[in-house]
Scaffold this active site. Sequence first.
Site, PDB file in Angstrom:
ATOM      1  N   ASN A 176       0.848  -1.188   0.000  1.00 13.82           N
ATOM      2  CA  ASN A 176       0.000   0.000   0.000  1.00 13.82           C
ATOM      3  C   ASN A 176       0.886   1.241   0.000  1.00 13.82           C
ATOM      4  OD1 ASN A 176      -2.710   1.407   0.443  1.00 13.82           O
ATOM      5  ND2 ASN A 176      -1.476   2.232   2.111  1.00 13.82           N
TER       6      ASN A 176
ATOM      7  N   GLU B   5      -1.152   0.831  -5.825  1.00 12.05           N
ATOM      8  CA  GLU B   5      -1.069   2.243  -6.205  1.00 12.05           C
ATOM      9  C   GLU B   5       0.057   2.479  -7.216  1.00 12.05           C
ATOM     10  OE1 GLU B   5      -3.223   2.180  -2.352  1.00 12.05           O
ATOM     11  OE2 GLU B   5      -1.382   1.239  -3.072  1.00 12.05           O
TER      12      GLU B   5
ATOM     13  N   TRP C  60      -1.710   7.836  10.501  1.00  8.67           N
ATOM     14  CA  TRP C  60      -2.655   7.173   9.603  1.00  8.67           C
ATOM     15  C   TRP C  60      -3.985   6.993  10.325  1.00  8.67           C
ATOM     16  CZ3 TRP C  60       1.803   3.425   8.573  1.00  8.67           C
ATOM     17  CH2 TRP C  60       2.144   2.706   9.714  1.00  8.67           C
TER      18      TRP C  60
ATOM     19  N   ASP D 198      -5.015  21.555   9.701  1.00  8.78           N
ATOM     20  CA  ASP D 198      -5.394  20.488   8.775  1.00  8.78           C
ATOM     21  C   ASP D 198      -6.329  20.944   7.667  1.00  8.78           C
ATOM     22  OD1 ASP D 198      -5.263  17.783   7.952  1.00  8.78           O
ATOM     23  OD2 ASP D 198      -5.192  17.166  10.053  1.00  8.78           O
TER      24      ASP D 198
END
Length: 604
Positions: A172, A236, A190, A285
Amino acid sequence: MQNKNFTILPSDLRTFIKLLKEEGEIKEIHAEVSTELEITEIADRVVKSGGPAILFKNVDGSKFPVVMNLFGTYERVKLAIGNEPTETFEWLVQFLTEKPSPKNFLKNRKYIFKLFESLKPKVVKTAPVQEIVNLNPNLFEIPALKCWPKDGGKFITLPLVITHDPETGKRNVGMYRIQIYDEKTAGLHWQSHKTGAYHYWKAEKLNKPLPVAIAIGGHPALIFSAITPLPPNFDELMFASYLLGEKIRLVKAKTIPMLVPADAEFVIEGYAYPNERRIEGPFGDHFGYYSLSEPFPVLHVTAITYRKDAIYPATIVGKPPMEDAWIGKAISEIFFPIIKMQLPEIVQMHLSIEAGFHNLGVISVESYFPRQAVKAMMGIWGLGQLSLTKVLIAVDKTINPKDLESVAIEVLKWVDFSQDLIFIRDAHTDTLDVAGPLTDHGSKLGIDATPKKERKPFEIEKITLPELKGKGEIIDELRPVDGILVVKIKKDKPFKAREIANEIWKLDTDKKVRIMFIVDEEINIHDKTELIWGLFTRFDPERDIFFDERSLNYRVMPNFGTRMAIDCTRKFQEEGHFKPWLEIIKMDEQIKERVTQRWEEYGL
């Protein structure tokens, strides 16, 4: 499969920068700049003005230049991926939806097999990213940014975090911010629903350390591949190879059992050990607020490799619009043909940049059976990252979902609050959601604003409430729009928004105010972008929507009335908000003044 308008794609970060120079899409700044807030303030101004990418050649305390705003316009996104985003998967959808003839079936199957084989990464023995190998690593050599004044430290903001499933070996690549703690440790942010977190959870169950590689830079397709919500177990790097038009090159890491991108600028290698957490954050953020400081896994760095002339790419996030808006727009357009293949009634889809994407989505729907719009919304909520969409509005196929004023008119015309609102209770939400009562918990709202054959549209009447003048001690500002009223109040106690709503409803004897938004003094309601952001990031649908016949007790299920109010003010615990209310990101005034004074020196 690539658009012929872009025949030469960049093979790595530096060739992308060269392409941007040729297109007049990048500016070099030679004045010395600081990674402590100054670069952020410069980049924020450039991003919001639709300006160029920026290459900072002289970074205080670092031998590495910093490049920012690589994807800050739609044109640069197209240069990065080599075509119009909507064209990326059109051929695949056409192939899957058109019925192949028996004669061509085997030929087509072989073609798909060859395509997938061509996308598998290529392993090489030597790599530019390993020109320098530092087995006594110091993370502070990397010019990571302290983006906002109350950030918990310096963060790597464009990291490609590579992990493998400890049981299946599936790879990943995700993008999760990295906080630098000291020379050899960093925080791995994460979120709970991310694949990297799943790999770490599995490693903890097996009581094994998880090898982690963090690549920085490389081909722009790598960055898109890390952000893109691909199907589970889809590599990916294969998607990156597809965008690039050739195989991504990998090389063996120096200290961990993993392959890493050979053409990256930097690679950080290390291990995350089971059952080890450290406080990470706060961090300014995506939604324009500081995320909470919370415990996250720790990366113990074993090596840092990099190019001799490495360039450090970075981005900033904060109050929209930001650079991530254009990345998000491109990703939604890339995958829309596949979404439409699953939900063919959807004509167009728009995720609001101003609201931070996940807070407001609009779809236009072609309906041929009752409540097909509801079916379409439920389908959207079942698709990967789109499941995080908080408010989803469905309008008729003739309406442009990007035109929010037209969307608002459709809501006023066609929505009966007793029939056309769909509440989903206690759903999983974006970890960054401000208004949810608990982290990762909140509700969702679907609004069916499509025409209804069985009833006439509601009339939209002009709002006139002269009686509200002179109530400045309660109502700070008003912004009336036909059928919708935005009220700005000074909030100093729980449930004050509901008290104000009841006062206005008493004055609104003709019931012309069908929808009322109530905001507090933190929101500038006269700036359209900030207004949309302030409305849709600051309420939880189940808790904060109430009606003219509803009890003031938020725990009582609503009796749907003819008028609806939405409380977009900051919440107290007594109102059902059980986590700290997040603080809006603001830049330090001294930094803003410093950048203003130096603006001509930067040459922007």
